[in-house]
Design a protein around this motif. Structure first.
Motif, PDB file in Angstrom:
ATOM      1  N   UNK A 158      29.473  32.017  23.932  1.00  0.00           N
ATOM      2  CA  UNK A 158      28.599  33.174  24.095  1.00  0.00           C
ATOM      3  C   UNK A 158      27.662  33.118  25.293  1.00  0.00           C
ATOM      4  N   UNK A 159      27.167  31.948  25.670  1.00  0.00           N
ATOM      5  CA  UNK A 159      26.159  31.886  26.726  1.00  0.00           C
ATOM      6  C   UNK A 159      26.674  32.389  28.071  1.00  0.00           C
ATOM      7  N   UNK A 160      27.986  32.361  28.277  1.00  0.00           N
ATOM      8  CA  UNK A 160      28.554  32.830  29.544  1.00  0.00           C
ATOM      9  C   UNK A 160      29.207  34.207  29.431  1.00  0.00           C
ATOM     10  N   UNK A 161      29.057  34.853  28.291  1.00  0.00           N
ATOM     11  CA  UNK A 161      29.671  36.154  28.115  1.00  0.00           C
ATOM     12  C   UNK A 161      29.168  37.193  29.134  1.00  0.00           C
ATOM     13  N   UNK A 162      27.876  37.166  29.542  1.00  0.00           N
ATOM     14  CA  UNK A 162      27.452  38.132  30.568  1.00  0.00           C
ATOM     15  C   UNK A 162      28.260  38.007  31.863  1.00  0.00           C
ATOM     16  N   UNK A 163      28.639  36.793  32.220  1.00  0.00           N
ATOM     17  CA  UNK A 163      29.439  36.612  33.432  1.00  0.00           C
ATOM     18  C   UNK A 163      30.848  37.154  33.221  1.00  0.00           C
ATOM     19  N   UNK A 164      31.404  36.935  32.029  1.00  0.00           N
ATOM     20  CA  UNK A 164      32.726  37.482  31.709  1.00  0.00           C
ATOM     21  C   UNK A 164      32.674  39.002  31.774  1.00  0.00           C
ATOM     22  N   UNK A 165      31.600  39.595  31.226  1.00  0.00           N
ATOM     23  CA  UNK A 165      31.458  41.056  31.250  1.00  0.00           C
ATOM     24  C   UNK A 165      31.336  41.566  32.685  1.00  0.00           C
ATOM     25  N   UNK A 166      30.617  40.821  33.517  1.00  0.00           N
ATOM     26  CA  UNK A 166      30.443  41.238  34.917  1.00  0.00           C
ATOM     27  C   UNK A 166      31.778  41.233  35.659  1.00  0.00           C
ATOM     28  N   UNK A 167      32.606  40.224  35.393  1.00  0.00           N
ATOM     29  CA  UNK A 167      33.925  40.174  36.037  1.00  0.00           C
ATOM     30  C   UNK A 167      34.804  41.305  35.529  1.00  0.00           C
ATOM     31  N   UNK A 168      34.727  41.565  34.230  1.00  0.00           N
ATOM     32  CA  UNK A 168      35.539  42.625  33.637  1.00  0.00           C
ATOM     33  C   UNK A 168      35.179  43.978  34.226  1.00  0.00           C
ATOM     34  N   UNK A 169      33.887  44.208  34.446  1.00  0.00           N
ATOM     35  CA  UNK A 169      33.427  45.520  34.928  1.00  0.00           C
ATOM     36  C   UNK A 169      33.534  45.632  36.450  1.00  0.00           C
ATOM     37  N   UNK A 170      33.014  44.615  37.163  1.00  0.00           N
ATOM     38  CA  UNK A 170      32.936  44.705  38.621  1.00  0.00           C
ATOM     39  C   UNK A 170      33.959  43.914  39.387  1.00  0.00           C
ATOM     40  N   UNK A 171      34.744  43.107  38.697  1.00  0.00           N
ATOM     41  CA  UNK A 171      35.782  42.349  39.387  1.00  0.00           C
ATOM     42  C   UNK A 171      35.383  40.948  39.769  1.00  0.00           C
ATOM     43  N   UNK A 172      34.089  40.692  40.013  1.00  0.00           N
ATOM     44  CA  UNK A 172      33.623  39.357  40.399  1.00  0.00           C
ATOM     45  C   UNK A 172      32.247  39.105  39.795  1.00  0.00           C
ATOM     46  N   UNK A 173      31.882  37.817  39.785  1.00  0.00           N
ATOM     47  CA  UNK A 173      30.533  37.403  39.403  1.00  0.00           C
ATOM     48  C   UNK A 173      30.200  36.170  40.232  1.00  0.00           C
ATOM     49  N   UNK A 174      28.929  35.884  40.376  1.00  0.00           N
ATOM     50  CA  UNK A 174      28.480  34.748  41.169  1.00  0.00           C
ATOM     51  C   UNK A 174      27.850  33.700  40.253  1.00  0.00           C
ATOM     52  N   UNK A 175      28.020  32.434  40.632  1.00  0.00           N
ATOM     53  CA  UNK A 175      27.406  31.334  39.881  1.00  0.00           C
ATOM     54  C   UNK A 175      27.012  30.239  40.844  1.00  0.00           C
ATOM     55  N   UNK A 176      25.884  29.596  40.560  1.00  0.00           N
ATOM     56  CA  UNK A 176      25.428  28.475  41.367  1.00  0.00           C
ATOM     57  C   UNK A 176      25.896  27.183  40.705  1.00  0.00           C
ATOM     58  N   UNK A 177      26.737  26.438  41.407  1.00  0.00           N
ATOM     59  CA  UNK A 177      27.276  25.183  40.887  1.00  0.00           C
ATOM     60  C   UNK A 177      27.088  24.084  41.922  1.00  0.00           C
ATOM     61  N   UNK A 178      26.355  23.069  41.541  1.00  0.00           N
ATOM     62  CA  UNK A 178      26.122  21.919  42.424  1.00  0.00           C
ATOM     63  C   UNK A 178      25.588  22.349  43.789  1.00  0.00           C
ATOM     64  N   UNK A 179      24.701  23.354  43.775  1.00  0.00           N
ATOM     65  CA  UNK A 179      24.106  23.817  45.026  1.00  0.00           C
ATOM     66  C   UNK A 179      25.010  24.712  45.840  1.00  0.00           C
ATOM     67  N   UNK A 180      26.154  25.109  45.303  1.00  0.00           N
ATOM     68  CA  UNK A 180      27.082  25.982  46.016  1.00  0.00           C
ATOM     69  C   UNK A 180      27.222  27.295  45.237  1.00  0.00           C
ATOM     70  N   UNK A 181      27.392  28.374  45.956  1.00  0.00           N
ATOM     71  CA  UNK A 181      27.627  29.666  45.332  1.00  0.00           C
ATOM     72  C   UNK A 181      29.129  29.852  45.147  1.00  0.00           C
ATOM     73  N   UNK A 182      29.538  29.934  43.904  1.00  0.00           N
ATOM     74  CA  UNK A 182      30.956  30.072  43.578  1.00  0.00           C
ATOM     75  C   UNK A 182      31.206  31.492  43.086  1.00  0.00           C
ATOM     76  N   UNK A 183      32.277  32.088  43.615  1.00  0.00           N
ATOM     77  CA  UNK A 183      32.662  33.430  43.201  1.00  0.00           C
ATOM     78  C   UNK A 183      33.676  33.351  42.072  1.00  0.00           C
ATOM     79  N   UNK A 184      33.329  33.930  40.945  1.00  0.00           N
ATOM     80  CA  UNK A 184      34.240  33.995  39.813  1.00  0.00           C
ATOM     81  C   UNK A 184      35.030  35.288  39.950  1.00  0.00           C
ATOM     82  N   UNK A 185      36.288  35.157  40.387  1.00  0.00           N
ATOM     83  CA  UNK A 185      37.057  36.326  40.806  1.00  0.00           C
ATOM     84  C   UNK A 185      38.113  36.770  39.814  1.00  0.00           C
TER      85      UNK A 185
END
Length: 393
Positions: A158-185
């Motif tokens: 559940x804690x990452x569901x907002x990111x799943x919803x963002x990808x479903x609606x807009x196609x991508x989401x952003x996340x900060x991992x180890x100081x890098x911006x990763x695109x969840x596409x």
């Protein structure tokens, strides 16, 4: 002979059922006890099975007949490391059609809209290698060719569901991992496990950026695909002969799945805790059924003595008690299964683990229930030795 036996059963007076039915309150308590024991056993086996299955589910998404791993490899997230040279050596073995590296790590990720972090398993793969059995992953491999792009499991907790919803609606989401911006596409469906809240797939190059301590020369595993028509066991034997056993372990995918389950069952507290729970559930059911049958025999000791005086053999009296035990096993098992299905649904929703009830488990628990009730009946029949007309009357 079979027909004669069935005829005897048909003509036999259901004395055991009549005795159980004679005292409805006692029958209700007995059935409740058997059902409670069944629910406890089913829940222990169900949770243990879900944990084991979640541990091997990622393995089943990998399109590999054989895996090359370190001798220290355990579960998917504990593969150890080996030299990349083993990949090139494996490609030269007869019967190997294709092979590629697999990198596995665990990383903490947080949704921008939540303060709660989630632990996600990360697969680092070669985007040019079709290493997954799932079509939704294979169709999106081209996205991974771009640096810092990832695919996210839509069944992440559940804690990452907002990111799943963002990808479903807009196609991508952003996340900060180890100081890098990763695109969840992109999204795929896999499911959470006991150890991790979800799964992420990246390219092998992106993986090295997210895990800078890892080296391109040291890999976690090699996925080997055999040639069409090749015997997987024979190819595995050739790989074992060609690669040094000191740093390389060769296992078929099916054998590795069983290895993971056996390791968790015998070398982790999970197997012991839930197996102990099954034993406790069985003992509880045994105690309840024994008390019911023992009390029933004691209440009807005069009737049993009368049967003895009429010439009925001891085996007939034992059969009556075993009939009661069998009826308790069957009648108590049905509500136990129904209740367990309901509890499985509740646990599945709460833990987001796949709580299933395969037919083999139902058959096993019924056999255990029958053995439990039969053992209770066997001990309770010791009271029948006191059914002597000379002593009772």
């Amino acid at each position: 002979m079979t027909e004669a036996l069935l005829e005897r059963v048909r003509l036999r007076m259901p004395l055991g059922w009549r005795q159980l039915r004679h005292n409805p309150n006692r029958l209700f308590v007995a059935l409740g006890g058997v059902a409670f024991a069944n629910v406890l056993i089913f829940l222990q086996l169900g949770v243990m099975g879900a944990l084991f299955e979640s541990a091997v589910t990622p393995l089943r998404t990998l399109k590999a007949d054989i895996l090359l791993m370190s001798p220290d490899a355990r579960a998917i997230g504990q593969l150890g490391s080996m030299s990349r040279r083993r990949l090139y050596q494996a490609l030269g073995v007869d019967g190997v059609a294709a092979a590629s590296t697999l990198q596995v790590g665990t990383i903490e990720i947080r949704s921008p809209t939540s303060i709660q972090q989630a632990s996600v398993m990360v697969f680092g793969v070669d985007p040019e290698f079709d290493g997954f059995t799932r079509a939704d992953i294979s169709a999106q491999r081209s996205l991974l060719r771009t640096a810092d792009v990832a695919l996210l499991d839509r069944l992440t907790r559940s804690s990452l569901r907002p990111m799943v919803d963002a990808i479903t609606i807009g196609g991508v989401a952003k996340a900060e991992l180890q100081g890098r911006t990763v695109t969840l596409a992109g999204l795929f469906s896999l499911g959470a496990s006991f150890q991790n809240d979800g799964t992420m797939i990246v390219s092998d190059q992106t993986f090295l950026r997210l895990f800078p301590r890892n080296s391109a020369a040291a890999i976690n595993a090699v996925l080997v695909q055999t040639a069409p028509g090749a015997n997987v066991a024979e190819v595995a034997a050739r790989l074992r002969a060609a690669l040094p056993a000191s740093d390389t372990q060769v296992m078929t995918a099916d054998a590795y799945a069983e290895f993971i389950k056996d390791f968790m069952r015998t070398n982790t507290p999970i197997g012991f805790v839930f197996t102990f729970g099954v034993v406790i559930g069985t003992l509880i059911g045994f105690a309840i059924v024994y008390q019911i049958l023992s009390a029933d025999v004691n209440d009807h000791i005069r009737e049993y003595a009368t049967f003895r005086a009429m010439g009925f053999h001891q085996r007939y009296l034992l059969g009556v008690v075993f009939e009661e035990a069998l009826l308790l096993a069957v009648l108590g098992f049905v509500p136990g299964v129904v209740l367990s299905l309901g509890f499985n649904a509740i646990l599945s929703a709460g833990t987001e683990l796949a709580m299933t009830m395969p037919a083999m488990r139902i058959a096993f628990v019924f056999g255990l229930t029958f053995a439990m009730c039969a053992a209770s009946g066997a001990i309770a029949t010791r009271r029948l030795k006191a059914a002597d007309p000379a002593d009772v009357f």
